[in-house]
Enzyme design. Structure first.
Site, PDB file in Angstrom:
ATOM      1  N   GLY A  43       0.761  -1.247   0.000  1.00 46.93           N
ATOM      2  CA  GLY A  43       0.000   0.000   0.000  1.00 46.93           C
ATOM      3  C   GLY A  43       0.786   1.288   0.000  1.00 46.93           C
ATOM      4  O   GLY A  43       0.295   2.307  -0.467  1.00 46.93           O
ATOM      5  N   ASP A 101      -5.761   2.070  10.388  1.00 47.29           N
ATOM      6  CA  ASP A 101      -7.185   1.765  10.550  1.00 47.29           C
ATOM      7  C   ASP A 101      -7.377   1.092  11.914  1.00 47.29           C
ATOM      8  O   ASP A 101      -7.421   1.775  12.940  1.00 47.29           O
ATOM      9  CB  ASP A 101      -7.621   0.894   9.368  1.00 47.29           C
ATOM     10  CG  ASP A 101      -9.092   0.549   9.380  1.00 47.29           C
ATOM     11  OD1 ASP A 101      -9.838   1.157  10.153  1.00 47.29           O
ATOM     12  OD2 ASP A 101      -9.511  -0.337   8.606  1.00 47.29           O
ATOM     13  N   PHE A 157     -14.187   3.303   3.458  1.00 48.66           N
ATOM     14  CA  PHE A 157     -13.200   2.498   2.743  1.00 48.66           C
ATOM     15  C   PHE A 157     -12.739   3.278   1.513  1.00 48.66           C
ATOM     16  O   PHE A 157     -13.545   3.702   0.700  1.00 48.66           O
ATOM     17  CB  PHE A 157     -13.784   1.140   2.325  1.00 48.66           C
ATOM     18  CG  PHE A 157     -12.735   0.235   1.773  1.00 48.66           C
ATOM     19  CD1 PHE A 157     -11.881  -0.458   2.622  1.00 48.66           C
ATOM     20  CD2 PHE A 157     -12.564   0.103   0.401  1.00 48.66           C
ATOM     21  CE1 PHE A 157     -10.879  -1.271   2.116  1.00 48.66           C
ATOM     22  CE2 PHE A 157     -11.561  -0.719  -0.112  1.00 48.66           C
ATOM     23  CZ  PHE A 157     -10.722  -1.393   0.748  1.00 48.66           C
TER      24      PHE A 157
HETATM   25  P1  IMP Z   1      -5.018  -1.839  10.057  1.00 53.35           P
HETATM   26  O1  IMP Z   1      -4.115  -3.012  10.271  1.00 53.35           O
HETATM   27  O2  IMP Z   1      -6.471  -2.193  10.258  1.00 53.35           O
HETATM   28  O3  IMP Z   1      -4.609  -0.576  10.766  1.00 53.35           O
HETATM   29  O4  IMP Z   1      -5.018  -1.511   8.513  1.00 53.35           O
HETATM   30  C1  IMP Z   1      -3.896  -1.224   7.849  1.00 53.35           C
HETATM   31  C2  IMP Z   1      -3.887  -1.867   6.484  1.00 53.35           C
HETATM   32  O5  IMP Z   1      -5.204  -2.252   6.027  1.00 53.35           O
HETATM   33  C3  IMP Z   1      -3.383  -0.844   5.516  1.00 53.35           C
HETATM   34  O6  IMP Z   1      -1.998  -0.965   5.333  1.00 53.35           O
HETATM   35  C4  IMP Z   1      -4.178  -1.130   4.264  1.00 53.35           C
HETATM   36  O7  IMP Z   1      -3.466  -2.035   3.444  1.00 53.35           O
HETATM   37  C5  IMP Z   1      -5.464  -1.775   4.731  1.00 53.35           C
HETATM   38  N1  IMP Z   1      -6.598  -0.811   4.777  1.00 53.35           N
HETATM   39  C6  IMP Z   1      -7.178  -0.288   5.873  1.00 53.35           C
HETATM   40  N2  IMP Z   1      -8.171   0.568   5.539  1.00 53.35           N
HETATM   41  C7  IMP Z   1      -8.207   0.575   4.190  1.00 53.35           C
HETATM   42  C8  IMP Z   1      -9.015   1.297   3.233  1.00 53.35           C
HETATM   43  O8  IMP Z   1      -9.919   2.111   3.541  1.00 53.35           O
HETATM   44  N3  IMP Z   1      -8.750   1.042   1.924  1.00 53.35           N
HETATM   45  C9  IMP Z   1      -7.785   0.171   1.514  1.00 53.35           C
HETATM   46  N4  IMP Z   1      -6.987  -0.500   2.367  1.00 53.35           N
HETATM   47  C10 IMP Z   1      -7.208  -0.302   3.696  1.00 53.35           C
END
Ligand code: IMP
Ligand code: MG
Length: 196
Positions: A43, A101, A157
């Site tokens: 990402g 997130d 999202f």
């Molecule tokens: P976390 O582990 O839930 O904090 O999310 C981090 C990872 O989830 C990021 O590096 C993204 O790859 C993916 N992610 C979280 N939210 C989104 C979104 O709204 N769109 C696309 N990818 C997301």
């Protein structure tokens, strides 16, 4: 691909002028320090390239490939796609990710690299900070925050500028929100097919 976008949250020009500010902040904070930037793939590849070209300091870059999302939902499980990590002894470490997130990803990476928030010395690093393009306004499953944030966003999202939906849309030059139709189409595409 553009037909799948319901609205644009941040245009390319908006992102780039914010990166100018963020890069200026990083340049001030890390001047004279031995800096290793660790970018989380896939990402952060666009963010990394645009941000680091604005930081005129000697620095080292390493990448860590992880995944945790399935469709538009976090799985809570963080998969590392490689074993080895850079030698961080006596380095100032800056972790770059596309979005914060639930916090599972940054938490797991920090644990893996340096043994957690309370033990930055575990890997011999002199400091350990995180920088994200986007920070979602949600209650996080893990107690983590980012030290540098380009934009705060509501709990939606988003795709583009490196962010994907089932590995698509990463090459959009802006950050946007998908139409319902595009989300449904993506769900049908990854549904397991059952033979009769
Ligand atoms: P976390 O582990 O839930 O904090 O999310 C981090 C990872 O989830 C990021 O590096 C993204 O790859 C993916 N992610 C979280 N939210 C989104 C979104 O709204 N769109 C696309 N990818 C997301
Ligand atoms: Mg992703």
């Amino acid at each position: 691909m553009l037909d799948d976008i319901r609205k644009v949250l941040f245009h390319e020009s908006t992102i780039l002028s914010r990166l100018d500010e963020l890069a200026h902040e990083l340049t001030t904070d890390y001047r004279g320090k031995d800096l290793t930037v660790i970018a989380i793939l896939n990402g952060s590849f666009v963010f990394m390239a645009d941000l680091l070209r604005r930081v005129p300091l000697p620095l080292q870059v390493d990448c860590l490939s992880v995944s945790s999302y399935h469709g538009t939902q976090t799985t809570g499980l963080v998969n590392f796609r490689q074993n080895g990590v850079a030698d961080l002894r006596n380095r100032h470490v800056l972790l770059l990710d596309d979005i914060l997130d639930s916090g599972h990803t940054l938490h797991a990476i920090r644990e893996r690299l340096c043994g957690g928030e309370d033990a930055p010395g575990g890997c011999g690093a002199l400091s350990f900070r995180t920088c994200v393009l986007l920070r979602k306004n949600v209650e996080r499953a893990r107690e983590v925050d980012a030290d540098y944030v380009a934009f705060d966003i509501p709990n939606e999202f988003v795709v583009g500028y490196g962010l994907d939906y089932n590995e698509n849309y990463r090459n959009l030059p802006f950050v946007g929100v998908l139409t319902e139709a595009a989300i449904l189409r993506g769900m049908r595409a990854v549904e397991p097919t059952h033979s009769p």
